[in-house]
Structure formats: C-alpha cells, structure tokens
Motif scaffolding. Sequence first.
Motif, PDB file in Angstrom:
ATOM      1  N   SER A  22       0.824  -1.199   0.000  1.00 12.65           N
ATOM      2  CA  SER A  22       0.000   0.000   0.000  1.00 12.65           C
ATOM      3  C   SER A  22       0.861   1.252   0.000  1.00 12.65           C
ATOM      4  O   SER A  22       2.046   1.215   0.298  1.00 12.65           O
ATOM      5  CB  SER A  22      -0.905  -0.011   1.231  1.00 12.65           C
ATOM      6  OG  SER A  22      -1.636   1.182   1.320  1.00 12.65           O
ATOM      7  N   ARG A  23       0.251   2.387  -0.334  1.00 14.91           N
ATOM      8  CA  ARG A  23       0.965   3.659  -0.337  1.00 14.91           C
ATOM      9  C   ARG A  23       0.891   4.366   1.006  1.00 14.91           C
ATOM     10  O   ARG A  23       1.600   5.324   1.239  1.00 14.91           O
ATOM     11  CB  ARG A  23       0.408   4.575  -1.415  1.00 14.91           C
ATOM     12  CG  ARG A  23       0.630   4.035  -2.792  1.00 14.91           C
ATOM     13  CD  ARG A  23       0.184   4.977  -3.854  1.00 14.91           C
ATOM     14  NE  ARG A  23      -0.997   5.756  -3.484  1.00 14.91           N
ATOM     15  CZ  ARG A  23      -1.542   6.662  -4.243  1.00 14.91           C
ATOM     16  NH1 ARG A  23      -1.031   6.906  -5.420  1.00 14.91           N
ATOM     17  NH2 ARG A  23      -2.604   7.329  -3.858  1.00 14.91           N
ATOM     18  N   GLN A  24       0.005   3.929   1.886  1.00 12.22           N
ATOM     19  CA  GLN A  24      -0.169   4.567   3.186  1.00 12.22           C
ATOM     20  C   GLN A  24       0.779   3.927   4.201  1.00 12.22           C
ATOM     21  O   GLN A  24       0.883   2.706   4.295  1.00 12.22           O
ATOM     22  CB  GLN A  24      -1.609   4.404   3.664  1.00 12.22           C
ATOM     23  CG  GLN A  24      -2.635   4.855   2.668  1.00 12.22           C
ATOM     24  CD  GLN A  24      -2.589   6.348   2.397  1.00 12.22           C
ATOM     25  OE1 GLN A  24      -2.354   7.123   3.313  1.00 12.22           O
ATOM     26  NE2 GLN A  24      -2.786   6.741   1.160  1.00 12.22           N
ATOM     27  N   LEU A  25       1.437   4.767   4.996  1.00 11.69           N
ATOM     28  CA  LEU A  25       2.415   4.259   5.961  1.00 11.69           C
ATOM     29  C   LEU A  25       1.769   3.410   7.050  1.00 11.69           C
ATOM     30  O   LEU A  25       2.348   2.419   7.492  1.00 11.69           O
ATOM     31  CB  LEU A  25       3.161   5.431   6.606  1.00 11.69           C
ATOM     32  CG  LEU A  25       4.301   6.016   5.801  1.00 11.69           C
ATOM     33  CD1 LEU A  25       4.934   7.175   6.551  1.00 11.69           C
ATOM     34  CD2 LEU A  25       5.329   4.979   5.484  1.00 11.69           C
ATOM     35  N   ARG A  27      -0.862   1.506   6.830  1.00  9.02           N
ATOM     36  CA  ARG A  27      -1.139   0.172   6.282  1.00  9.02           C
ATOM     37  C   ARG A  27       0.133  -0.645   6.161  1.00  9.02           C
ATOM     38  O   ARG A  27       0.138  -1.853   6.411  1.00  9.02           O
ATOM     39  CB  ARG A  27      -1.809   0.289   4.920  1.00  9.02           C
ATOM     40  CG  ARG A  27      -3.232   0.737   5.000  1.00  9.02           C
ATOM     41  CD  ARG A  27      -3.854   0.719   3.650  1.00  9.02           C
ATOM     42  NE  ARG A  27      -5.250   1.093   3.718  1.00  9.02           N
ATOM     43  CZ  ARG A  27      -6.067   1.071   2.705  1.00  9.02           C
ATOM     44  NH1 ARG A  27      -5.611   0.697   1.521  1.00  9.02           N
ATOM     45  NH2 ARG A  27      -7.309   1.425   2.838  1.00  9.02           N
ATOM     46  N   TYR A  99       5.353  11.839   9.382  1.00 13.44           N
ATOM     47  CA  TYR A  99       4.074  12.520   9.221  1.00 13.44           C
ATOM     48  C   TYR A  99       4.140  13.936   9.771  1.00 13.44           C
ATOM     49  O   TYR A  99       3.609  14.876   9.161  1.00 13.44           O
ATOM     50  CB  TYR A  99       2.969  11.719   9.904  1.00 13.44           C
ATOM     51  CG  TYR A  99       1.630  12.400   9.836  1.00 13.44           C
ATOM     52  CD1 TYR A  99       0.892  12.390   8.646  1.00 13.44           C
ATOM     53  CD2 TYR A  99       1.105  13.061  10.934  1.00 13.44           C
ATOM     54  CE1 TYR A  99      -0.326  13.025   8.574  1.00 13.44           C
ATOM     55  CE2 TYR A  99      -0.112  13.694  10.871  1.00 13.44           C
ATOM     56  CZ  TYR A  99      -0.830  13.678   9.685  1.00 13.44           C
ATOM     57  OH  TYR A  99      -2.040  14.307   9.614  1.00 13.44           O
ATOM     58  N   THR A 104       1.976  14.308   5.581  1.00 11.92           N
ATOM     59  CA  THR A 104       1.215  13.291   4.867  1.00 11.92           C
ATOM     60  C   THR A 104       1.769  11.918   5.204  1.00 11.92           C
ATOM     61  O   THR A 104       2.914  11.796   5.644  1.00 11.92           O
ATOM     62  CB  THR A 104       1.260  13.525   3.352  1.00 11.92           C
ATOM     63  OG1 THR A 104       0.462  12.558   2.699  1.00 11.92           O
ATOM     64  CG2 THR A 104       2.677  13.444   2.824  1.00 11.92           C
ATOM     65  N   ASP A 105       0.931  10.899   5.007  1.00 13.62           N
ATOM     66  CA  ASP A 105       1.428   9.536   5.186  1.00 13.62           C
ATOM     67  C   ASP A 105       1.426   8.765   3.868  1.00 13.62           C
ATOM     68  O   ASP A 105       1.649   7.574   3.843  1.00 13.62           O
ATOM     69  CB  ASP A 105       0.626   8.788   6.241  1.00 13.62           C
ATOM     70  CG  ASP A 105      -0.795   8.515   5.810  1.00 13.62           C
ATOM     71  OD1 ASP A 105      -1.292   9.227   4.935  1.00 13.62           O
ATOM     72  OD2 ASP A 105      -1.402   7.583   6.368  1.00 13.62           O
ATOM     73  N   ASP A 106       1.183   9.464   2.783  1.00 18.04           N
ATOM     74  CA  ASP A 106       1.232   8.855   1.456  1.00 18.04           C
ATOM     75  C   ASP A 106       2.683   8.863   0.966  1.00 18.04           C
ATOM     76  O   ASP A 106       3.311   9.927   0.894  1.00 18.04           O
ATOM     77  CB  ASP A 106       0.339   9.626   0.493  1.00 18.04           C
ATOM     78  CG  ASP A 106       0.201   8.923  -0.836  1.00 18.04           C
ATOM     79  OD1 ASP A 106       0.191   7.669  -0.842  1.00 18.04           O
ATOM     80  OD2 ASP A 106       0.114   9.615  -1.858  1.00 18.04           O
ATOM     81  N   VAL A 107       3.191   7.697   0.630  1.00 13.47           N
ATOM     82  CA  VAL A 107       4.609   7.618   0.278  1.00 13.47           C
ATOM     83  C   VAL A 107       4.912   8.302  -1.058  1.00 13.47           C
ATOM     84  O   VAL A 107       6.044   8.726  -1.287  1.00 13.47           O
ATOM     85  CB  VAL A 107       5.100   6.153   0.267  1.00 13.47           C
ATOM     86  CG1 VAL A 107       5.096   5.593   1.660  1.00 13.47           C
ATOM     87  CG2 VAL A 107       4.299   5.312  -0.680  1.00 13.47           C
ATOM     88  N   ASN A 108       3.928   8.429  -1.932  1.00 11.38           N
ATOM     89  CA  ASN A 108       4.176   9.117  -3.199  1.00 11.38           C
ATOM     90  C   ASN A 108       4.282  10.628  -3.018  1.00 11.38           C
ATOM     91  O   ASN A 108       4.923  11.304  -3.801  1.00 11.38           O
ATOM     92  CB  ASN A 108       3.079   8.800  -4.215  1.00 11.38           C
ATOM     93  CG  ASN A 108       3.238   7.415  -4.776  1.00 11.38           C
ATOM     94  OD1 ASN A 108       4.314   6.827  -4.722  1.00 11.38           O
ATOM     95  ND2 ASN A 108       2.149   6.877  -5.304  1.00 11.38           N
ATOM     96  N   GLU A 109       3.653  11.132  -1.951  1.00  9.63           N
ATOM     97  CA  GLU A 109       3.741  12.561  -1.675  1.00  9.63           C
ATOM     98  C   GLU A 109       4.934  12.909  -0.787  1.00  9.63           C
ATOM     99  O   GLU A 109       5.174  14.064  -0.507  1.00  9.63           O
ATOM    100  CB  GLU A 109       2.450  13.047  -1.010  1.00  9.63           C
ATOM    101  CG  GLU A 109       1.242  12.920  -1.907  1.00  9.63           C
ATOM    102  CD  GLU A 109      -0.036  13.297  -1.198  1.00  9.63           C
ATOM    103  OE1 GLU A 109       0.035  13.757  -0.046  1.00  9.63           O
ATOM    104  OE2 GLU A 109      -1.101  13.111  -1.797  1.00  9.63           O
TER     105      GLU A 109
END
Length: 125
Positions: A22-25, A27, A99, A104-109
Amino acid sequence: MEAGLSILIGLFFAVAVYLMLSRQLVRMLLGIAILGNAVNMLIFTSGRLTREVPPLIPNDLYVPATTTANPLPQALVLTAIVISFSFFAFLLVLAFRAYQELGTDDVNEMRVAEPEGEAGPPQGY
C-alpha cells in the motif's frame, strides 16, 4: 489442527504482503506487524503441535523419561515477539515523525528528493 493453522498462516502472509504494498504508511506498518505474527505462527507450528507434558526433567534423571514438548520453538517465538514488538515500535515512531515533518502519510507525496514542479533528469542522450 496443523492444516488449519497452515491455512491461517498463508492467509496472514497474503494479507501482510497486500498491506505492505500500500501507499499509506499506517497500512505498511500493519502489514509488517501481521507479517511478524505470521512468521511467529510458522515457527510455532513447525515445532509440531502436540499435547505433551512440559519439558521438566526430575533431578535424578539426565533425560526425560517420557515424551516431552520441544521447548525450542517456544523460546524462539518468545524472542521473536519481543524483537518484532520493538521493531514495530521503532517503525511507528519513525512513521509518526515523518508525518509530522511532511504532513502526509502517502509515500508518493513524501518525495523530498524529487519535488513536483522541478524538471526531471535527462531521459536520453
């Protein structure tokens, strides 16, 4: 019973891999925690599941008189639980700090080294 646990271990591995992709940390961290539990269950199941007596040897004997449980998988699992918990706590603090720093916790961001809006590297010669 071992077949049921094997299926459960396979399910744990599948869920852990799905969550770690997943992209969320958060998860990803949950996937790592589930993966640790799957490995612990795999070690425990590989030591055979029997209802034997505990491995206590009387003082007058050098080896147990009857069949006893194997204490090695239990010791390995207890050690692995402690190590995986400390590893999970470290990753949780690291993710929380990321964070706080990036918002953010999105790894792409979280692309600090490659911010959006800048020119990309040359693609050819």
